[in-house]
Design a protein around this motif. Structure first.
Motif, PDB file in Angstrom:
ATOM      1  N   GLU A 163       1.051  -1.120  -0.048  1.00  0.00           N
ATOM      2  CA  GLU A 163       0.052   0.066  -0.067  1.00  0.00           C
ATOM      3  C   GLU A 163       0.828   1.389  -0.039  1.00  0.00           C
ATOM      4  O   GLU A 163       1.727   1.264   0.720  1.00  0.00           O
ATOM      5  CB  GLU A 163      -0.861  -0.189   1.224  1.00  0.00           C
ATOM      6  N   THR A 164       0.716   1.934  -1.138  1.00  0.00           N
ATOM      7  CA  THR A 164       1.696   3.435  -1.022  1.00  0.00           C
ATOM      8  C   THR A 164       0.954   4.650  -0.761  1.00  0.00           C
ATOM      9  O   THR A 164       1.291   5.463  -0.624  1.00  0.00           O
ATOM     10  CB  THR A 164       2.183   3.391  -2.614  1.00  0.00           C
ATOM     11  N   THR A 165      -0.442   4.448  -0.815  1.00  0.00           N
ATOM     12  CA  THR A 165      -1.320   5.595  -0.260  1.00  0.00           C
ATOM     13  C   THR A 165      -2.533   5.303   0.237  1.00  0.00           C
ATOM     14  O   THR A 165      -2.616   3.966   0.258  1.00  0.00           O
ATOM     15  CB  THR A 165      -1.622   6.467  -1.527  1.00  0.00           C
ATOM     16  N   ARG A 166      -3.158   6.154   0.889  1.00  0.00           N
ATOM     17  CA  ARG A 166      -4.482   5.608   1.536  1.00  0.00           C
ATOM     18  C   ARG A 166      -5.487   6.678   1.260  1.00  0.00           C
ATOM     19  O   ARG A 166      -5.208   7.873   0.780  1.00  0.00           O
ATOM     20  CB  ARG A 166      -4.301   5.928   3.191  1.00  0.00           C
ATOM     21  N   ASN A 167      -6.791   6.282   1.252  1.00  0.00           N
ATOM     22  CA  ASN A 167      -7.977   6.952   0.761  1.00  0.00           C
ATOM     23  C   ASN A 167      -7.789   7.457  -0.582  1.00  0.00           C
ATOM     24  O   ASN A 167      -7.106   6.882  -1.369  1.00  0.00           O
ATOM     25  CB  ASN A 167      -8.264   8.037   1.817  1.00  0.00           C
ATOM     26  N   CYS A 168      -8.500   8.321  -1.032  1.00  0.00           N
ATOM     27  CA  CYS A 168      -8.896   9.053  -2.293  1.00  0.00           C
ATOM     28  C   CYS A 168      -9.065  10.383  -2.277  1.00  0.00           C
ATOM     29  O   CYS A 168      -9.649  11.069  -1.323  1.00  0.00           O
ATOM     30  CB  CYS A 168     -10.024   8.128  -3.192  1.00  0.00           C
ATOM     31  N   ASN A 169      -8.635  11.019  -3.552  1.00  0.00           N
ATOM     32  CA  ASN A 169      -8.667  12.492  -3.602  1.00  0.00           C
ATOM     33  C   ASN A 169      -9.890  12.822  -4.204  1.00  0.00           C
ATOM     34  O   ASN A 169     -10.136  14.082  -4.603  1.00  0.00           O
ATOM     35  CB  ASN A 169      -7.342  12.899  -4.203  1.00  0.00           C
ATOM     36  N   PHE A 170     -11.101  12.040  -4.645  1.00  0.00           N
ATOM     37  CA  PHE A 170     -12.230  12.276  -5.076  1.00  0.00           C
ATOM     38  C   PHE A 170     -13.323  11.923  -4.108  1.00  0.00           C
ATOM     39  O   PHE A 170     -12.939  11.265  -3.069  1.00  0.00           O
ATOM     40  CB  PHE A 170     -12.372  11.381  -6.501  1.00  0.00           C
ATOM     41  N   ALA A 171     -14.557  12.283  -4.481  1.00  0.00           N
ATOM     42  CA  ALA A 171     -15.517  12.109  -3.653  1.00  0.00           C
ATOM     43  C   ALA A 171     -16.842  11.565  -4.105  1.00  0.00           C
ATOM     44  O   ALA A 171     -17.908  12.328  -4.389  1.00  0.00           O
ATOM     45  CB  ALA A 171     -15.994  13.665  -2.735  1.00  0.00           C
ATOM     46  N   CYS A 172     -16.593  10.363  -4.864  1.00  0.00           N
ATOM     47  CA  CYS A 172     -17.734   9.847  -5.513  1.00  0.00           C
ATOM     48  C   CYS A 172     -18.881   9.508  -4.594  1.00  0.00           C
ATOM     49  O   CYS A 172     -18.602   9.147  -3.460  1.00  0.00           O
ATOM     50  CB  CYS A 172     -17.422   8.626  -6.021  1.00  0.00           C
ATOM     51  N   ALA A 173     -20.229   9.801  -4.921  1.00  0.00           N
ATOM     52  CA  ALA A 173     -21.227   9.727  -3.993  1.00  0.00           C
ATOM     53  C   ALA A 173     -21.587   8.602  -3.498  1.00  0.00           C
ATOM     54  O   ALA A 173     -21.962   8.338  -2.399  1.00  0.00           O
ATOM     55  CB  ALA A 173     -22.673  10.336  -5.029  1.00  0.00           C
TER      56      ALA A 173
END
Length: 521
Positions: A163-173
């Motif tokens: 795992e190289t990142t966490r979560n997401c920078n978008f906000a899909c509904a």
């Protein structure tokens, strides 16, 4: 715990199988790795540790196992809340002194309900387990050099994980990450290296990130080159990752990934209908045509895969049918790796909109939100949508077309793919949609045999056999085998969940958009 022996800790990934099987699902990729990351926070030499993933290992049905631990840490997706309650009841019924903790999406979506059921509710990330370990076991039980316990995962068909990142920078509904309102974060190069060093020899590396691309191209290049260095020195044969649609807007991204050993990319295309994508706040996928993206990836020797969701509240049978037929008619376009209904996950904007608009079905159970049955009212009559859905998810009536397409697609990419990629593109669709029998222990096979037949509609689907205790239980534990109902007989959100949902709405309303919804710089 006890002063005469090492404490026994068990970490369990609770899982509800939408296909109604208690047997292991070994071929599901990627595996749930959260239990092994959690295990890495414990000092291995000071505890006896067991991990059970109900997806990979099958349903936990061995009675003697429930007598073993002093401490149980449960995790799992939100829809597995009922299963987590059942497991807690089994452990407590066997050992009155056992402590049971819950973490992950369940704890974040239902903190108050979890507080009434479990001894400890852990809402943070894996590092937040440290204060809990220190408080329950003691400071000496914290790992001096935390690293995932991949050594406990066993063989994963030659796959390694990072795992190289966490979560997401978008906000899909529809995404649970949107409801959790947690910032997108990158791991340091040292932390990524620690994860890679923690596992034995493997052939292919699976990057577990929700969005490997992210909001900084410079950071994407750093992480890509780090993986490339490991690939060039022969640590593995290649790697794959999940990226969002904006990744493909810059052709240099594919070249960079390919030059550093990338062999496969997955992207959440989700829908071929632009209006549906806009309703999901997924504008970054508006140009994500599977045929085009698959061809772009193939030009760089990369296998492309994607997910597709069907929303009968916005789409007609004819529209969905036309899209599936168009994919089958085009050998250059791969079939989706995942085909499901849109899930109104508790705590997400999509769930809130569906509840307020009266789209949720009556007597809806949390466990119904599995993507394999109707839980929202369709725009067409149920008696036409349900039979169509049943056939669609199993490709009934299309088996020959499915096989023909898989062969033609693999053949069309023969010049771009190596042998392993060609086999995946050929066999993958047949395994996903061709059906098959999963084999487990006698107890697992018996429970699978007892499962009621699926109806593909929440209003008629019977309760899973898991809701019938498999052993004699104390009367006080019987309520834990009742399903959590989301809606009443009119389809309205039940009073007991209104507070949880209002708190989730408050979290979303105050959400700071840490990243621009456009393409990263």
């Amino acid at each position: 715990m006890t002063s005469t022996r090492r404490p026994r800790v068990m970490i369990v990934n609770a899982y509800v199988d939408p296909w109604r099987s208690a047997a292991p699902m070994k071929l599901f990729i990627p595996r749930a790795m959260a239990p092994y990351y959690l295990a890495g926070r414990l000092e291995g030499a000071r505890v006896d540790l067991k991990i059970h993933d109900e997806c990979f290992h099958g349903a936990l049905l061995t009675p003697k196992t429930f007598h073993w631990p002093d401490l149980v840490i449960l995790t799992g997706l939100t829809a597995a809340f009922d299963r987590a309650r059942q497991l807690a009841a089994y452990f407590r019924n066997a050992n009155a002194e056992v402590a049971v903790a819950i973490g992950g999406p369940i704890a974040r979506a239902l903190p108050e309900l979890c507080g009434k059921v479990f001894d400890h509710v852990l809402q943070g990330d894996v590092e937040d387990l440290d204060p809990f370990i220190e408080g329950v076991l003691g400071e000496d039980y914290l790992a001096s050099d935390p690293a995932p316990r991949f050594d406990l995962a066993g063989w994963s068909f030659g796959l390694g994980f990072v795992e190289t990142t966490r979560n997401c920078n978008f906000a899909c509904a529809f995404c649970s990450l949107t409801g959790e309102r947690r910032a997108y974060q990158s791991y340091s190069s040292e932390e990524i290296a620690r994860q890679l060093d923690a596992q034995k020899r493997f052939q292919m590396l699976m990057v577990l990130d929700n969005n490997f691309y992210g909001n900084s191209r410079a950071d994407f290049e750093r992480r890509t080159e780090l993986l490339g260095e490991r690939w060039r020195r022969g640590d593995f044969l290649g790697w794959g990752a999940l990226v969002t649609g904006d990744f493909f807007k810059n052709p240099d991204n594919l070249a960079k990934a390919a030059a550093n050993g990338c062999k496969a990319l997955f992207s959440g295309v989700e829908s071929l209908d632009p209006e549906v994508l806009r309703s999901y706040n997924k504008r970054h996928s508006l140009a994500s045509d599977p045929k085009t993206l698959a061809s772009l990836c193939a030009d760089h020797g990369i296998l492309f895969d994607y997910g597709m969701m069907v929303d009968f509240g916005q789409q007609t049978i004819a529209e969905v049918d036309a899209q599936i037929d168009a994919i089958l008619a085009s050998p250059e376009a791969p079939l989706p790796a995942l085909l499901s209904l849109t899930i109104p996950i508790l705590g997400t904007p999509h769930f809130a909109d569906s509840a307020s608009a009266g789209r949720l079905m009556p007597h809806l159970r949390l466990a119904d939100l599995d993507g394999q049955k109707l839980v929202e009212w369709p725009k067409e009559p149920l008696d036409t949508v349900v039979p169509y859905l049943k056939n669609l998810l199993q490709f009934r009536g299309r088996k020959l077309a499915l096989t023909r397409h898989a062969i033609r697609h693999a053949w069309s990419r023969r010049a771009a793919f190596d042998v392993s990629q060609s086999l995946i593109s050929l066999i993958g669709p047949l395994v996903r949609y061709g059906g098959g029998v999963r084999i487990g222990s006698p107890r697992q096979m018996l429970q699978s045999w007892r499962e009621p037949r699926r109806t593909f509609c929440a209003m008629t689907d019977g309760l899973s056999a898991a809701y019938r205790p498999m052993m004699r239980m104390e009367e006080r534990f019987m309520p834990e085998f009742e399903p959590l109902l989301l809606t009443d007989g009119e389809g309205r959100l039940r009073q007991g969940l209104l507070k949880e949902e209002s708190q989730a709405h408050a979290r979303r309303s105050s959400r700071i958009l840490f990243d621009s919804p456009g393409s990263p710089a």
